[in-house]
Scaffold this motif. Structure first.
Motif, PDB file in Angstrom:
ATOM      1  N   THR A   1      20.105 -27.133  16.095  1.00  0.00           N
ATOM      2  CA  THR A   1      21.386 -26.493  15.781  1.00  0.00           C
ATOM      3  C   THR A   1      21.218 -24.981  15.684  1.00  0.00           C
ATOM      4  OG1 THR A   1      21.035 -26.782  13.404  1.00  0.00           O
ATOM      5  CG2 THR A   1      22.266 -28.522  14.585  1.00  0.00           C
ATOM      6  N   ARG A   2      22.336 -24.239  15.802  1.00  0.00           N
ATOM      7  CA  ARG A   2      22.347 -22.770  15.742  1.00  0.00           C
ATOM      8  C   ARG A   2      23.372 -22.326  14.693  1.00  0.00           C
ATOM      9  NH1 ARG A   2      20.179 -20.700  20.648  1.00  0.00           N
ATOM     10  NH2 ARG A   2      21.398 -18.772  20.459  1.00  0.00           N
ATOM     11  N   LYS A   3      23.075 -21.242  13.989  1.00  0.00           N
ATOM     12  CA  LYS A   3      23.959 -20.750  12.931  1.00  0.00           C
ATOM     13  C   LYS A   3      23.939 -19.223  12.918  1.00  0.00           C
ATOM     14  CE  LYS A   3      24.758 -20.995   7.928  1.00  0.00           C
ATOM     15  NZ  LYS A   3      24.252 -21.527   6.637  1.00  0.00           N
ATOM     16  N   ASP A   4      25.129 -18.623  12.731  1.00  0.00           N
ATOM     17  CA  ASP A   4      25.244 -17.160  12.656  1.00  0.00           C
ATOM     18  C   ASP A   4      24.687 -16.681  11.317  1.00  0.00           C
ATOM     19  OD1 ASP A   4      25.896 -14.493  12.657  1.00  0.00           O
ATOM     20  OD2 ASP A   4      27.982 -14.767  13.265  1.00  0.00           O
ATOM     21  N   LEU A   5      23.623 -15.892  11.374  1.00  0.00           N
ATOM     22  CA  LEU A   5      22.977 -15.367  10.160  1.00  0.00           C
ATOM     23  C   LEU A   5      23.175 -13.859  10.005  1.00  0.00           C
ATOM     24  CD1 LEU A   5      19.536 -17.254  10.348  1.00  0.00           C
ATOM     25  CD2 LEU A   5      21.621 -17.959   9.157  1.00  0.00           C
ATOM     26  N   SER A   6      24.094 -13.263  10.769  1.00  0.00           N
ATOM     27  CA  SER A   6      24.246 -11.796  10.810  1.00  0.00           C
ATOM     28  C   SER A   6      24.448 -11.178   9.436  1.00  0.00           C
ATOM     29  CB  SER A   6      25.427 -11.418  11.712  1.00  0.00           C
ATOM     30  OG  SER A   6      25.235 -11.907  13.019  1.00  0.00           O
ATOM     31  N   SER A   7      25.142 -11.894   8.551  1.00  0.00           N
ATOM     32  CA  SER A   7      25.457 -11.327   7.235  1.00  0.00           C
ATOM     33  C   SER A   7      24.378 -11.570   6.192  1.00  0.00           C
ATOM     34  CB  SER A   7      26.788 -11.901   6.729  1.00  0.00           C
ATOM     35  OG  SER A   7      26.692 -13.307   6.581  1.00  0.00           O
ATOM     36  N   VAL A   8      23.353 -12.382   6.532  1.00  0.00           N
ATOM     37  CA  VAL A   8      22.339 -12.695   5.528  1.00  0.00           C
ATOM     38  C   VAL A   8      20.938 -12.198   5.903  1.00  0.00           C
ATOM     39  CG1 VAL A   8      23.586 -14.701   4.673  1.00  0.00           C
ATOM     40  CG2 VAL A   8      21.951 -14.992   6.543  1.00  0.00           C
ATOM     41  N   VAL A   9      20.718 -11.868   7.169  1.00  0.00           N
ATOM     42  CA  VAL A   9      19.403 -11.348   7.547  1.00  0.00           C
ATOM     43  C   VAL A   9      19.237  -9.924   7.041  1.00  0.00           C
ATOM     44  CG1 VAL A   9      19.225 -12.796   9.601  1.00  0.00           C
ATOM     45  CG2 VAL A   9      20.251 -10.507   9.769  1.00  0.00           C
ATOM     46  N   ALA A  10      17.987  -9.465   7.019  1.00  0.00           N
ATOM     47  CA  ALA A  10      17.675  -8.070   6.678  1.00  0.00           C
ATOM     48  C   ALA A  10      17.550  -7.291   7.985  1.00  0.00           C
ATOM     49  CB  ALA A  10      16.394  -7.986   5.875  1.00  0.00           C
ATOM     50  N   TRP A  11      18.470  -6.327   8.192  1.00  0.00           N
ATOM     51  CA  TRP A  11      18.484  -5.536   9.426  1.00  0.00           C
ATOM     52  C   TRP A  11      17.685  -4.253   9.240  1.00  0.00           C
ATOM     53  CZ3 TRP A  11      20.530  -7.421  13.860  1.00  0.00           C
ATOM     54  CH2 TRP A  11      21.474  -8.452  13.783  1.00  0.00           C
ATOM     55  N   SER A  12      17.018  -3.802  10.293  1.00  0.00           N
ATOM     56  CA  SER A  12      16.297  -2.523  10.239  1.00  0.00           C
ATOM     57  C   SER A  12      16.159  -1.953  11.648  1.00  0.00           C
ATOM     58  CB  SER A  12      14.906  -2.695   9.610  1.00  0.00           C
ATOM     59  OG  SER A  12      14.088  -3.531  10.422  1.00  0.00           O
ATOM     60  N   SER A  13      15.945  -0.638  11.720  1.00  0.00           N
ATOM     61  CA  SER A  13      15.764   0.055  12.988  1.00  0.00           C
ATOM     62  C   SER A  13      14.408   0.724  12.986  1.00  0.00           C
ATOM     63  CB  SER A  13      16.858   1.096  13.200  1.00  0.00           C
ATOM     64  OG  SER A  13      16.576   1.916  14.325  1.00  0.00           O
ATOM     65  N   SER A  14      13.675   0.586  14.095  1.00  0.00           N
ATOM     66  CA  SER A  14      12.359   1.221  14.183  1.00  0.00           C
ATOM     67  C   SER A  14      12.459   2.731  14.328  1.00  0.00           C
ATOM     68  CB  SER A  14      11.575   0.641  15.364  1.00  0.00           C
ATOM     69  OG  SER A  14      12.211   0.955  16.600  1.00  0.00           O
ATOM     70  N   ALA A  15      13.630   3.221  14.806  1.00  0.00           N
ATOM     71  CA  ALA A  15      13.837   4.669  14.991  1.00  0.00           C
ATOM     72  C   ALA A  15      15.266   5.012  14.572  1.00  0.00           C
ATOM     73  CB  ALA A  15      13.579   5.066  16.431  1.00  0.00           C
ATOM     74  N   PRO A  16      15.512   5.138  13.260  1.00  0.00           N
ATOM     75  CA  PRO A  16      16.872   5.422  12.782  1.00  0.00           C
ATOM     76  C   PRO A  16      17.416   6.763  13.266  1.00  0.00           C
ATOM     77  CG  PRO A  16      15.264   5.562  10.991  1.00  0.00           C
ATOM     78  CD  PRO A  16      14.562   4.959  12.148  1.00  0.00           C
ATOM     79  N   GLY A  17      16.543   7.630  13.765  1.00  0.00           N
ATOM     80  CA  GLY A  17      17.026   8.888  14.330  1.00  0.00           C
ATOM     81  C   GLY A  17      17.734   8.680  15.653  1.00  0.00           C
ATOM     82  N   ILE A  18      17.473   7.540  16.282  1.00  0.00           N
ATOM     83  CA  ILE A  18      18.135   7.204  17.556  1.00  0.00           C
ATOM     84  C   ILE A  18      19.325   6.294  17.319  1.00  0.00           C
ATOM     85  CG2 ILE A  18      17.826   5.973  19.739  1.00  0.00           C
ATOM     86  CD1 ILE A  18      14.945   7.055  19.745  1.00  0.00           C
ATOM     87  N   ALA A  19      19.134   5.285  16.448  1.00  0.00           N
ATOM     88  CA  ALA A  19      20.256   4.411  16.087  1.00  0.00           C
ATOM     89  C   ALA A  19      19.978   3.790  14.734  1.00  0.00           C
ATOM     90  CB  ALA A  19      20.483   3.325  17.131  1.00  0.00           C
TER      91      ALA A  19
END
Length: 591
Positions: free
Chosen positions: A71-89
């Motif tokens: 099965t598949r489930k939307d986890l967008s609101s519960v995962v921990a998001w990060s950017s390797s280069a926040p100066g770019i995005a």
């Protein structure tokens, strides 16, 4: 009997052992309970996996969990998001990736020590729209119109792209286009288009016949030794005005008292030489206008800089004005004639060129001294100075005025932007913000120098007017102020002048304002619009020996100046409208 039961139990138990072992085994020592049906997260997938966006744009990422049962489930609101280069995005807690600069970065989404990722490429900004200024202009036969093309980009910046676009006229029998210059050929209407790549912008150009000319300033009194720019304004057959200063032939009847330049680029510039009277005349295409000029023996006494001791924030600008006071108590704006200096260019610089003369631009925190000086032929060297304090106050909001206005088709509306800062101060940012109309089919608003914030309605309807503070190529403080605008077609019913019973001292000035009242065509009632500086409104004085009133330059329109004691009627009239309600009057007292 009991022996048979025991044997049966043993037999069943032996059959169940493989099943029990299967339940306990597999999974590499996971230790699940007997008949354990728990579903576990196996991986995290981020989509889109390799998006490419233009600078200034965003992309919504989605984190999907894939489980052991498929099965598949939307986890967008519960995962921990990060950017390797926040100066770019950078990336928000909900997975919205926001571009910051050109380059590549990896966006990660983590849940239960499982990682999913996407690689985002941020490309150079892209051109999204082109605005042409001026909008809907009218010119006389034999004259030209210089257009400016302002490009709006995906990163919410603007740029003058006048020389980069391709210009065209839809009807070369009315006007031709050579670069950004349109030349009138015959009366009529043509559409001027500016195109760059797949993006284009356009505006209509009307070529009309010339009805008459008038000169500003009218009936002027000027001290000897002072230079004064005179302007010839043409009234066209469609009710509009055009500056004809550069086209007119200029003559002074008494050049011993004052001369007038008839050579470009200084046409109409008057130099006063000695006390006396002369008549300044401008003529073009069979039309002419004259105005008397009196030259006095008054001498310059002092210069006063305004505003005095102001404070502004870093990365903003401020217009200074130099007002000269003469021996006869008269005052004149000397901003364009004095030399401006800043004692500390690391705090603020100040312009000495063109239309930006006297504009100080802040660079860093601190205090600098702003000085205005002039060498007068009769009074010698005269100067004044004031301190300018530059602070690190942050812009917190922008107030756009007028708020929620209703205007009539066929008029224009000048907007202003006031910046409100963290230290409680306020500053005029009208010329420093980026102006936008949310509905360019209904109205366009200018970002060109000299007309910033000037809105032109195109059809009845509504739009949202916004002002966003910008500094340099990219936003430092992305603060935006907005207001609504309703465009109505209506019938003019009256003009009122404010204040209704004005008074001014001899030699001094007073700003009058004119407000038009309309009956809305849609039956919604009446609405009022300020027309003080509108090109469709003309100010006049019944007796210029008592008081004069300015029509040009536009920034001073409606400014009266007392000449002699007495009373005089000042009129504000909408041109090309014959109804009784097309004008308003006020009796001005000069003390």
């Amino acid at each position: 009997m009991n022996i048979k039961i025991s044997k049966l139990f043993v037999f069943i138990s032996l059959l169940l052992i493989p099943v029990m072992l299967a339940g306990c085994g597999g999974g590499g020592g996971g230790g699940s309970a007997w008949f354990d049906t728990t579903v576990i997260l196996k991986s995290v997938e981020v989509e889109p996996a390799q998006p490419s966006i233009a600078l200034g744009k965003n992309v919504q990422l989605t984190a999907t969990g894939i489980y052991s049962d498929g099965t598949r489930k939307d986890l967008s609101s519960v995962v921990a998001w990060s950017s390797s280069a926040p100066g770019i995005a950078t990336v928000s807690v909900s997975g919205l990736a926001i571009s910051e600069s050109v380059g590549k970065t990896t966006i990660r989404a983590v849940s239960e020590n499982l990682v999913g990722s996407a690689t985002i490429t941020v490309t150079e900004r892209i051109l999204e729209s082109i605005d042409i200024t001026p909008a809907l202009p009218s010119i006389a036969l034999g004259t030209v119109q210089q257009f400016t093309a302002i490009g709006t980009y995906s990163d919410d910046t603007i740029a003058d792209i006048t020389t980069a676009v391709t210009w065209a006229s839809s009807n070369t029998g009315v006007a031709t286009a050579s670069g950004s210059t349109a030349t009138a050929v015959a009366t009529g209407v043509t559409t001027i288009t500016a195109t760059l790549g797949s993006v284009s912008g356009s505006t209509d150009l009307t070529v009309a016949s010339l009805d008459s000319i008038y000169i500003e300033p009218d009936n002027a009194t000027i001290p000897k030794g002072l230079m004064q720019q005179f302007v010839a304004v043409g009234l066209l057959s469609d009710g509009s005005e055009q500056d004809l200063t550069a086209y007119a032939t200029w003559v002074s009847s008494e050049p011993l008292y004052a001369t007038v330049n008839d050579t470009s680029p200084d046409k109409g510039q008057v130099n006063t030489l000695a006390a006396g009277s002369t008549t300044i005349t401008a003529s073009y295409s069979g039309k002419f206008a004259s105005t008397p000029l009196t030259v006095t023996d008054a001498t310059l006494q002092t210069i006063a800089i305004t505003p005095a001791s102001p404070g502004i924030a870093v990365d903003t600008a401020l217009q200074f004005t130099a007002i000269g006071t003469y021996s006869d108590s008269s005052t004149f704006d000397l901003t364009s004639l004095v030399d401006w200096t800043s004692s500390n260019n690391a705090v603020a610089t100040i312009s000495n060129t063109g239309f930006t003369k006297g504009v100080a631009t802040s660079v860093g925190n601190g205090i600098t001294t702003i000085k205005a000086s002039i060498t007068d032929s009769y009074a010698g060297d005269i100067e004044d100075d004031t301190t300018l304090t530059v602070t690190s106050a942050k812009l917190t909001s922008i107030t756009v005025q007028p708020t929620n206005a209703t205007i009539s088709l066929g008029t224009t509306q000048q907007y202003t932007a006031q910046g409100n800062f963290s230290d409680g101060s306020a500053q005029d940012l009208t010329d420093q913000v980026i102006w936008r109309s949310s509905n360019k089919i209904n109205a366009v608003i200018s970002n060109a120098a000299g007309s910033k914030g000037l809105l032109t309605p195109l059809r009845a309807g509504g739009t949202t007017v916004s002002a966003t503070f910008a500094s340099g190529s990219y936003f430092i403080l992305p603060v935006t102020g907005t207001t609504g605008l309703t465009i109505n077609s209506g019938t003019l019913t009256g003009i009122r002048i404010d204040p209704p019973t004005p008074s001014v001292n001899k030699g001094k000035t007073l700003q009058l304002r004119a407000f038009a009242t309309y009956n809305a065509a849609d039956g919604s009632g009446t609405f009022e619009q300020e027309l003080t500086k509108s090109v469709n409104l003309t100010w006049s004085s019944a007796d210029k020996l008592i008081a004069t009133v300015v029509n040009v330059p536009k920034k001073d329109k409606g400014l009266v100046k007392g000449v002699a004691t007495g009373t005089v009627t000042i009129t504000a009239k909408v041109r090309k409208v014959s109804e009784a309600g097309s004008y308003g009057t006020a009796v001005l007292t000069v003390n």
